[in-house]
Design a protein around this motif. Structure first.
Motif, PDB file in Angstrom:
ATOM      1  N   VAL A 209      27.697 -52.486   7.921  1.00 56.02           N
ATOM      2  CA  VAL A 209      26.273 -52.715   7.671  1.00 56.02           C
ATOM      3  C   VAL A 209      25.972 -54.160   8.038  1.00 56.02           C
TER       4      VAL A 209
ATOM      5  N   ILE B 166      22.150 -58.985   3.344  1.00 57.71           N
ATOM      6  CA  ILE B 166      22.944 -57.918   2.736  1.00 57.71           C
ATOM      7  C   ILE B 166      23.642 -58.557   1.533  1.00 57.71           C
TER       8      ILE B 166
ATOM      9  N   THR C  31      28.808 -59.176  -1.146  1.00 58.51           N
ATOM     10  CA  THR C  31      29.430 -59.244   0.169  1.00 58.51           C
ATOM     11  C   THR C  31      29.904 -60.670   0.434  1.00 58.51           C
TER      12      THR C  31
ATOM     13  N   ARG D 200      26.570 -44.682  -0.077  1.00 57.84           N
ATOM     14  CA  ARG D 200      26.686 -46.046  -0.571  1.00 57.84           C
ATOM     15  C   ARG D 200      25.324 -46.587  -0.973  1.00 57.84           C
ATOM     16  N   THR D 201      25.333 -47.540  -1.905  1.00 53.58           N
ATOM     17  CA  THR D 201      24.122 -48.257  -2.293  1.00 53.58           C
ATOM     18  C   THR D 201      24.198 -49.646  -1.674  1.00 53.58           C
ATOM     19  N   ILE D 202      23.250 -49.933  -0.798  1.00 52.69           N
ATOM     20  CA  ILE D 202      23.205 -51.211  -0.101  1.00 52.69           C
ATOM     21  C   ILE D 202      22.041 -52.020  -0.674  1.00 52.69           C
ATOM     22  N   SER D 203      22.329 -53.191  -1.232  1.00 53.88           N
ATOM     23  CA  SER D 203      21.293 -54.068  -1.786  1.00 53.88           C
ATOM     24  C   SER D 203      20.919 -55.100  -0.737  1.00 53.88           C
TER      25      SER D 203
ATOM     26  N   ILE E   3      27.109 -54.247  -1.827  1.00 55.80           N
ATOM     27  CA  ILE E   3      27.405 -52.881  -1.418  1.00 55.80           C
ATOM     28  C   ILE E   3      28.092 -52.216  -2.600  1.00 55.80           C
ATOM     29  N   ASP E   4      27.469 -51.166  -3.095  1.00 56.26           N
ATOM     30  CA  ASP E   4      27.956 -50.467  -4.298  1.00 56.26           C
ATOM     31  C   ASP E   4      28.173 -51.435  -5.463  1.00 56.26           C
TER      32      ASP E   4
ATOM     33  N   SER F  50      28.739 -56.811   6.699  1.00 57.54           N
ATOM     34  CA  SER F  50      29.728 -56.352   5.714  1.00 57.54           C
ATOM     35  C   SER F  50      31.113 -56.317   6.336  1.00 57.54           C
TER      36      SER F  50
ATOM     37  N   ASP G 140      17.256 -51.753  -3.219  1.00 55.32           N
ATOM     38  CA  ASP G 140      18.484 -50.976  -3.062  1.00 55.32           C
ATOM     39  C   ASP G 140      18.208 -49.781  -2.172  1.00 55.32           C
TER      40      ASP G 140
END
Length: 139
Positions: free
Chosen positions: A30, A46, A54, A68-71, A49-50, A60, A87
């Motif tokens: 990502v 980014i 990062t 997956r949950t990407i913030s 991640i979850d 990433s 998110d």
């Protein structure tokens, strides 16, 4: 004596179990996409991640495919944008890079939405002998 010592180290090293690295199986990445004023898009950060931070806010480490949950976070010196943090729920496909940008109507805000551009990672697809299906299209 020295030869025996080196031989012992060599044998011990060979006996250690091989550990799998992040590039030893299909992966996803990502990244923050490039800003494009012509398309009213800006760079995002980014941040997680979850739920885990990062190491690099632009890209990433390799991620195991799956849901997956990407913030992400977006802010600009041109105006106030809301929400600052968001998110995203993404189902990451193997050997795919996801470029995320902030899409906005006005450079001064107040709102933005994330836009995701999936693209294949050629070296990953070649290494794992994956077909040339375009990510996210099934074609």
């Amino acid at each position: 004596m020295k030869a025996h010592f080196l031989l012992a180290i060599l044998l011990l090293t060979a006996a250690l179990p091989a550990t799998a690295g992040p590039y030893d199986q299909p992966y996803a990445i990502v990244e923050s996409g490039a800003a494009a004023e012509a398309r009213n898009e800006g760079r995002v950060v980014i941040s997680k991640i979850d739920g885990s931070s990062t190491r690099d806010p632009r890209r990433s480490d390799p991620i195991k495919p799956g849901k997956r949950t990407i913030s992400v976070r977006f802010q600009s010196s041109r105006g106030m944008f809301r929400p600052q943090n968001l998110d995203l729920q993404l189902d990451l496909e193997p050997c795919t890079r996801y470029l995320i940008v902030a899409s906005y109507e006005s450079k001064s805000g107040p709102t933005w939405t994330p836009k995701v551009y999936p693209e294949p990672i050629a070296e990953c697809r070649k290494k794992f002998k994956m077909d040339s299906v375009s990510p996210g299209t099934g074609k």
